[in-house]
Design a protein around this motif. Structure first.
Motif, PDB file in Angstrom:
ATOM      1  N   ASP A   1       0.543  -1.551   0.322  1.00 44.36           N
ATOM      2  CA  ASP A   1      -0.044   0.453   0.009  1.00 44.36           C
ATOM      3  C   ASP A   1       1.008   1.452  -0.178  1.00 44.36           C
ATOM      4  OD1 ASP A   1       1.021   0.381   2.828  1.00 44.36           O
ATOM      5  OD2 ASP A   1      -0.548   0.201   3.379  1.00 44.36           O
ATOM      6  N   ASN A   2       0.170   2.397   0.269  1.00 43.57           N
ATOM      7  CA  ASN A   2       1.096   3.599   0.111  1.00 43.57           C
ATOM      8  C   ASN A   2       2.226   4.073   1.452  1.00 43.57           C
ATOM      9  OD1 ASN A   2      -0.089   4.425  -2.225  1.00 43.57           O
ATOM     10  ND2 ASN A   2      -2.039   5.082  -1.744  1.00 43.57           N
ATOM     11  N   ASP A   3       2.053   2.946   1.982  1.00 45.78           N
ATOM     12  CA  ASP A   3       2.657   3.641   3.946  1.00 45.78           C
ATOM     13  C   ASP A   3       3.603   1.980   3.444  1.00 45.78           C
ATOM     14  OD1 ASP A   3       1.022   5.412   4.590  1.00 45.78           O
ATOM     15  OD2 ASP A   3      -0.518   4.347   5.127  1.00 45.78           O
ATOM     16  N   GLY A   4       3.422   1.495   2.363  1.00 42.70           N
ATOM     17  CA  GLY A   4       4.711   0.011   2.680  1.00 42.70           C
ATOM     18  C   GLY A   4       4.563  -0.621   2.925  1.00 42.70           C
ATOM     19  N   VAL A   5       3.325  -0.876   3.732  1.00 47.33           N
ATOM     20  CA  VAL A   5       2.944  -2.278   4.237  1.00 47.33           C
ATOM     21  C   VAL A   5       2.074  -3.683   2.747  1.00 47.33           C
ATOM     22  CG1 VAL A   5       0.365  -3.633   5.302  1.00 47.33           C
ATOM     23  CG2 VAL A   5       2.389  -1.166   5.625  1.00 47.33           C
ATOM     24  N   PRO A   6       2.890  -3.903   2.913  1.00 45.35           N
ATOM     25  CA  PRO A   6       2.151  -5.432   2.073  1.00 45.35           C
ATOM     26  C   PRO A   6       0.782  -6.020   2.189  1.00 45.35           C
ATOM     27  CG  PRO A   6       3.711  -6.512   3.725  1.00 45.35           C
ATOM     28  CD  PRO A   6       3.794  -5.594   4.273  1.00 45.35           C
ATOM     29  N   THR A   7      -0.053  -5.758   0.820  1.00 45.33           N
ATOM     30  CA  THR A   7      -1.280  -6.562   1.208  1.00 45.33           C
ATOM     31  C   THR A   7      -1.597  -7.413  -0.290  1.00 45.33           C
ATOM     32  OG1 THR A   7      -1.635  -4.184  -1.249  1.00 45.33           O
ATOM     33  CG2 THR A   7      -1.858  -3.461   2.115  1.00 45.33           C
TER      34      THR A   7
END
Length: 111
Positions: free
Chosen positions: A9-15
């Motif tokens: 995602d835009n925060d660098g969290v894998p989705t």
């Protein structure tokens, strides 16, 4: 070789994750690298399905050796934590098994 790609995602969290191939680190049924990767990935998908309300899409084929999993918007904090944990675990396994696991960049997706 196992090839792994994460969608972030835009925060660098894998989705999302795309995982394919076989490690080839041992005989069929005795490959501990494949077993470790499979256990982490399958446990994460099952945990998200059973412990969160998140919706996702996915598909897998054991014979062809691939799994695709993507969280749908919006993603809960619980699902994001599980996906972060999955990435951490897979990257940790890869540190000692670079010949058998490679990471490929994927796209950023909002969630």
């Amino acid at each position: 070789m196992i090839r792994i790609s994460f969608r972030y995602d835009n925060d660098g969290v894998p989705t999302g994750i795309w995982c394919s191939g076989h490690a080839g680190a041992g005989r069929l049924g005795k490959d501990i690298v494949c077993a470790a990767v499979s256990a982490l990935v399958i446990n994460t998908v099952n945990s998200i399905e059973n412990f969160t309300e998140d919706r996702f899409t996915g598909e897998s084929n054991e014979k062809k050796g691939y799994l695709i999993f993507e969280l749908e918007d919006p993603c809960s904090d619980g699902a994001k934590l599980l996906m972060r944990s999955l990435e951490f675990g897979l990257r940790d396994i890869q540190k000692d098994n670079k010949r058998f696991i490679s990471f490929i960049d994927w796209e950023v997706k909002s969630c």
